[in-house]
Design an enzyme around this catalytic site. Structure first.
Site, PDB file in Angstrom:
ATOM      1  N   ALA A   1       8.661   0.408  -1.405  1.00  0.00           N
ATOM      2  CA  ALA A   1       8.436   1.748  -1.931  1.00  0.00           C
ATOM      3  C   ALA A   1       8.260   2.659  -0.395  1.00  0.00           C
ATOM      4  CB  ALA A   1       6.993   2.433  -2.285  1.00  0.00           C
TER       5      ALA A   1
ATOM      6  N   TYR B   1       5.616  12.316  -0.961  1.00  0.00           N
ATOM      7  CA  TYR B   1       5.023  11.121  -1.275  1.00  0.00           C
ATOM      8  C   TYR B   1       4.723  11.328  -3.080  1.00  0.00           C
ATOM      9  CZ  TYR B   1       2.043   6.837  -1.789  1.00  0.00           C
ATOM     10  OH  TYR B   1       2.368   5.606  -1.597  1.00  0.00           O
TER      11      TYR B   1
ATOM     12  N   THR C   1      -0.256   5.945  -7.331  1.00  0.00           N
ATOM     13  CA  THR C   1      -1.079   6.286  -5.708  1.00  0.00           C
ATOM     14  C   THR C   1      -1.782   6.857  -6.245  1.00  0.00           C
ATOM     15  OG1 THR C   1      -1.029   7.419  -3.963  1.00  0.00           O
ATOM     16  CG2 THR C   1       0.587   7.602  -5.462  1.00  0.00           C
TER      17      THR C   1
ATOM     18  N   THR D   1       6.424   4.137   2.206  1.00  0.00           N
ATOM     19  CA  THR D   1       4.710   4.733   1.895  1.00  0.00           C
ATOM     20  C   THR D   1       4.306   5.556   3.027  1.00  0.00           C
ATOM     21  OG1 THR D   1       4.154   2.483   3.378  1.00  0.00           O
ATOM     22  CG2 THR D   1       4.161   2.333   1.120  1.00  0.00           C
TER      23      THR D   1
END
Ligand SMILES: NC(=O)c1ccc[n+]([C@@H]2O[C@H](COP(=O)([O-])OP(=O)(O)OC[C@H]3O[C@@H](n4cnc5c(N)ncnc54)[C@H](OP(=O)(O)O)[C@@H]3O)[C@@H](O)[C@H]2O)c1
Length: 281
Positions: free
Chosen positions: A60, A125, A101, A62
């Site tokens: 990913a 994100y 997340t 991040t």
């Protein structure tokens, strides 16, 4: 023998999964150079070559603030990359663990978020990771979506190592005291993921160390654990400008994991274990 492919295998969770892998598990951990998840042809070719029974998708982008400034890259890596992985897993009949997340939540509620709380991301994100969850649910029936938060290790780039660097460089630190989350030691998360995939209990799971901390409380705990007397000033989030808006309350709790006997230790206990090698060094 179970064969497990890890994407983003050189990141902090990927490395923890490698060092905690159970016996009778063959782990193939590939970085971006060997398996760029944004390239569907590469992804399919890697799965055809490795023939995994399980893929743990850690890859990913991040950098939460970077994602806010460069949304197209965030969507390409986090959402489209996961779409390629999910489609390839379905075609190869491999099960899939997709990491997500606490940034999928807006943090407006006061209680910790469980698996069935309604997502509402505030950041690029978070939105790109929520879209990734949706493609996994749509494309790959045998999936585990694992939401986690505030990952750290004693090495690499994360909040804990940043606090230690700042404590060497500055006489006092300023840390946000009105945003909360669930600091999580990657080794505890990795062990919990291995416990989870031992059971065919597909679905969505919140896996974090227990308890909650603000950035301020977390920084103070890091410095106290190592006996460093650097003062820390609590500040409101409004005094710390960032490109992305983290959830005010990013604390996760789980209904689903304890039902399988998976319970992670308290975050302070985890931090002490993580930093123990640095204390004796
Ligand atoms: N870190 C956190 O606090 C946190 C919190 C909640 C959820 N998560 C999720 O947990 C997972 C693991 O996080 P982490 O902390 O281990 O992240 P990390 O240390 O940043 O590792 C992510 C890895 O993904 C790789 N990557 C980036 N773009 C890629 C691409 N196009 N193809 C293949 N690999 C690519 C990166 O490689 P390069 O370094 O070479 O670019 C990096 O090694 C991620 O899905 C993340 O969203 C993390």
């Amino acid at each position: 023998m179970v064969r497990v492919l890890i994407t983003g295998g050189h990141g902090q969770l990927g490395r923890a999964l490698v060092r905690t892998a159970p016996a009778h598990t063959e782990v193939i951990a590939l970085g971006a150079a060997e398996c760029d998840v944004t390239d569907p042809f590469t992804v399919r070719a890697v799965l055809a070559r490795v023939e995994p029974t399980l893929v743990i998708h850690c890859a990913a982008w991040t950098d939460v603030d970077g994602c806010e400034r460069h949304p197209e890259r965030a969507w390409r890596v986090n959402a489209l990359g996961t779409q390629h992985i999910a489609a390839a897993c379905a075609a190869a009949e491999a099960a899939l663990v997709a990491l997500s997340t606490n940034y999928v939540f807006d943090g407006e509620q006061d209680e910790p978020y469980h698996e069935f709380a309604r997502p509402h991301p505030l950041s690029v994100y978070g939105a790109s990771k929520l879209a990734a969850e949706e493609v996994v649910r749509a494309l790959c029936p045998r999936h585990y979506i694992v939401r986690t938060a505030m990952l750290y290790d004693a090495h690499g780039r994360n909040f804990v190592t940043t606090v230690l660097r700042l404590a060497r460089e500055q006489p006092r630190l300023r840390m946000v005291a009105d945003q909360y989350g669930s600091p999580t030691f990657v080794d505890d998360l990795a062990k919990a993921i291995w416990q989870l995939v031992a059971q065919p209990a597909y679905g969505t799971y919140h896996l974090v160390n227990a308890g909650r901390a603000s950035w301020y409380e977390w920084a103070v705990a890091v410095l106290e654990t190592l006996g460093l007397g650097v003062p820390v000033e609590p500040i409101p989030a409004s005094q710390f400008r960032r490109a992305a808006r983290p959830p005010r309350n990013g604390v996760l709790t789980s209904l689903a994991a304890p039902a399988l006997g998976i319970v992670l230790p308290d975050w302070r206990d985890a931090l002490t274990r993580c930093l123990a090698p640095l204390r004796s060094a």
